[in-house]
Structure formats: structure tokens, C-alpha cells
Design an enzyme around this catalytic site. Structure first.
Site, mmCIF file in Angstrom:
data_model
loop_
_atom_site.group_PDB
_atom_site.id
_atom_site.type_symbol
_atom_site.label_atom_id
_atom_site.label_comp_id
_atom_site.label_asym_id
_atom_site.label_seq_id
_atom_site.Cartn_x
_atom_site.Cartn_y
_atom_site.Cartn_z
ATOM 1 N NE ARG A 81 65.478 104.690 -31.921
ATOM 2 C CZ ARG A 81 65.477 106.000 -32.151
ATOM 3 N NH1 ARG A 81 65.358 106.870 -31.144
ATOM 4 N NH2 ARG A 81 65.598 106.480 -33.369
ATOM 5 C CB SER B 292 30.563 76.572 -4.608
ATOM 6 O OG SER B 292 31.469 75.526 -4.306
#
Length: 366
Positions: free
Chosen positions: A303, A264
Site C-alpha cells: 500500500r 487587447s
């Protein structure tokens, strides 16, 4: 995430991301075009010497320039074909024979998925192996089971780890099957193979070491949906195990700890299970990406007008985030510290039942 250089290592996506770079995209597209010219030549659609010239030409493709040129036509195949034709002179007609852009784009995506899946599956299986090793070592190590996050009855850490391994194994098997089943794509302008032949599609598949298609799947996207689901399940399986590690590593429990915990910036006493934390972070991103791919399955007629285009970036992101979850979880489980004394302190109630037998069943099934 695959191109976010600063964060890619943090989220564990580095190995998969390396298979999905812009250069790898270009390589996959060229691989398809070269194989297509060769397949067409084998069936007499283009001269063999022209196909050979295309195979032997080192095309100079700048990914950034190709990307900019892709905007006009909506995909990178169109400018790539122009570039290739310009580079091979009188062999130009042998570039992209009988194909449409989607044939090349989809088949290149299949190649990329297969290439990216190699490190992803290796990490997923590696995490499962690490979990299985923990199960074998701690087959009879008693601990408290928690249901609804409350103390329940005794179990063993071996059974907990065996459950992890079983889930990861199942996810890896399903994902591998989905990847292996992805076929070549070749249908021509309207999916009818006008100007070509089904034999060309089959030869193209063989040259690329891909499964042959039954019919072109331009707008039939169940394969992509199934792949997305398998990737999401794999990420979820990783996230579930990582969540257990994070919970069991809490200071109040301290029943497991990572071999290389994170620190930390403000609390030097902390030893965070950061590999599991970042595995969870990667896994949390997967469901939204899966949902996007499932929502994009409704391609229009012959498509897709937008849904097809939505797949490319989403799928590469999903590969990266699932790969990251697997990689970070493998790191977390490899060398995971297990603390039987801390587990024993919290035990109350009857024995652990048939936990050992259940562990054996999981390990034997592998």
C-alpha cells in the site's frame, strides 16, 4: 485547474472539469460501492435483498462534509462507508464487502478518467479533423517552410496541416487505448482477496463495464504512469500545433488568422490568436503533472504511503489541462483563416517537391 472557476473556461477545461467535480467524485465512489455489494450478492457473500437495499438507497452525501471527514483516515472512502452503513440499517454488513479503501478509490478514479476522457478525446479528434480538412483544402497551397525559424525551401500549407493531423491522430489513438485498458481494482486489505473471491472482482468489473484485472494492482502503477504519459503526449501534440498557429499568425507573416481572434485592452488594432495562445498555456502545464505521476510510481510494498495519495489531484489536474489544450486548439483550427497571397509573397527557390503526395498519404491513412 479543474476547480478554478474563473480560469477554467479561459484554459478550455470546462467540459472535462464538469466530469471531475466533487459531486462526480461522490457519484463514482457510490457507483463502485453499489456495484460491489451487488457483485458480492451474486456470489453469495451478502444477502441479495441487502444489496438491493443499498442499490435503491439515495445516500445524502455533502461533498464538503465528506472532505472534512476524510482527513482523519486519509481518503474519502472511509467516512463514505460509515455514512452508507448508517443509512441502510441491518444491511450495513453488505456495504464494502471484502474491500479495502484503495479498491473503491482506484476503481472510482478509473470511472472518472473514462468519463472525463469522452469530451477530451472528442476535442482531440475534432482538432485532428479540422487539421485534416485544412490539409485537403490546401493540398497544393505553396508556402515557405521554416527550419530553425529561418526561411528554408517551399512546402505547402496542406503538408503542414497534414503533419498536425497525423500527430493529433496518433495522440488520440494512444490515449484512447490507455483509457480503455484501465481495469477494475479489487484485492482486499492486502491484495490477496481474503474474505472474497476472484469471481467477485470479475463480476464487479462487468457491472461497471470495465476490463477485468489479472491481479490487484494496488502498488503496481504502470497503468497510471502510461496514462500520464499518453495525456502528456496529447497535450504536447496540441501545444506543437498551437505554436505553429501563433507563429504563422504574427503580423510579420500573417499567413493564418483565427476565425474569432482576441482583442487587447490597450491596443485596439490587435487581433490575437487567443485560442492557440491558451491551448499553448494549457499544454505547458502538462509536463510537470506527468513528472509528478511518474515520480509517484514507487508505491511501498502492498500500500502506497503517500505516492498513492499524490495521484488523485495530480491526475485530475492533468486531465483538465490536457482537455483544455485540446478544446482550445479545436476552436483555433475550426474556421482558421488561411491567406495564400501572404504565403506566396515569401516564396523563393524550387518547387514544393512531393508535398501533395505526402498529404494524400496522411489523409488516406485516417
Amino acid at each position: 485547474m479543474t476547480n478554478a472557476g474563473l480560469l477554467t473556461p479561459l484554459y478550455g477545461a470546462g467540459a472535462v472539469a464538469a466530469r471531475l467535480t466533487d459531486d462526480e467524485w461522490v457519484r463514482a465512489l457510490l457507483d463502485v460501492e453499489r456495484a460491489l455489494s451487488r457483485a458480492a450478492a451474486e456470489h453469495g457473500f451478502v444477502p441479495v435483498e441487502h444489496a438491493k437495499r443499498i442499490a435503491d438507497t439515495a445516500f445524502a452525501v455533502d461533498p464538503a462534509e465528506l472532505a472534512a471527514a476524510s482527513v482523519e483516515g486519509g481518503n474519502p472512502v472511509i467516512p463514505l462507508v460509515r455514512l452508507m452503513r448508517a443509512a441502510v440499517g441491518d444491511a450495513a454488513s453488505a456495504v464494502h464487502p471484502g474491500a479495502t479503501s484503495q479498491d473503491v478509490m482506484d476503481t472510482a478514479v478509473v470511472l472518472l478518467v473514462r468519463r472525463a476522457a469522452e469530451p477530451l478525446l472528442a476535442d482531440l479528434r475534432g482538432a485532428a479533423d479540422a487539421a485534416a480538412a485544412l490539409a485537403a483544402t490546401h493540398r497544393d497551397t505553396p508556402m515557405m517552410a521554416r527550419t530553425l525559424l529561418q526561411a528554408a525551401l517551399p512546402t505547402t500549407f496542406g503538408l503542414v496541416a497534414a503533419g498536425w493531423a497525423a500527430g493529433l491522430d496518433a495522440a488520440a489513438r494512444d490515449l484512447a487505448a490507455r483509457v480503455d485498458a484501465l481495469p477494475v481494482q479489487f484485492g482486499g486489505a492486502a491484495g490477496t482477496l481474503a474474505g472474497s473471491d476472484p469471481a467477485v472482482a470479475d463480476t464487479l468489473a462487468d457491472l461497471l463495464d470495465l476490463p477485468r484485472q489479472q491481479v490487484p494492482w494496488h502498488t503496481e502503477r504502470t497503468r497510471i504512469g502510461a496514462l500520464a504519459g499518453a495525456l502528456g503526449v496529447a497535450a504536447g501534440a496540441c501545444g506543437r500545433v498551437a505554436t505553429d498557429v501563433v507563429l504563422l499568425a504574427q503580423t510579420e507573416l500573417a499567413e493564418v488568422s483565427e476565425g474569432a481572434p482576441g482583442d487587447s485592452s490597450s491596443m485596439p488594432h490587435k487581433r490575437n490568436p487567443i485560442a492557440a495562445v491558451t491551448a499553448r498555456a494549457s499544454a505547458r502545464r502538462a509536463p510537470g503533472l506527468v513528472a509528478t505521476l511518474l515520480a509517484a510510481m514507487d508505491h511501498e510494498l502492498q500500500r502506497g504511503a503517500g505516492p498513492w495519495h499524490a495521484e488523485w489531484g495530480t491526475l485530475t489536474e492533468l486531465l483538465g489541462t490536457t482537455g483544455g489544450a485540446a478544446a482550445r486548439l479545436r476552436t483555433s483550427l475550426t474556421g482558421l483563416g488561411v491567406h495564400p497571397d501572404a504565403m506566396r509573397e515569401k516564396l523563393t527557390g524550387p518547387d514544393t517537391g512531393h508535398a501533395g503526395t505526402l498529404v494524400d498519404r496522411v489523409l488516406e491513412a485516417r
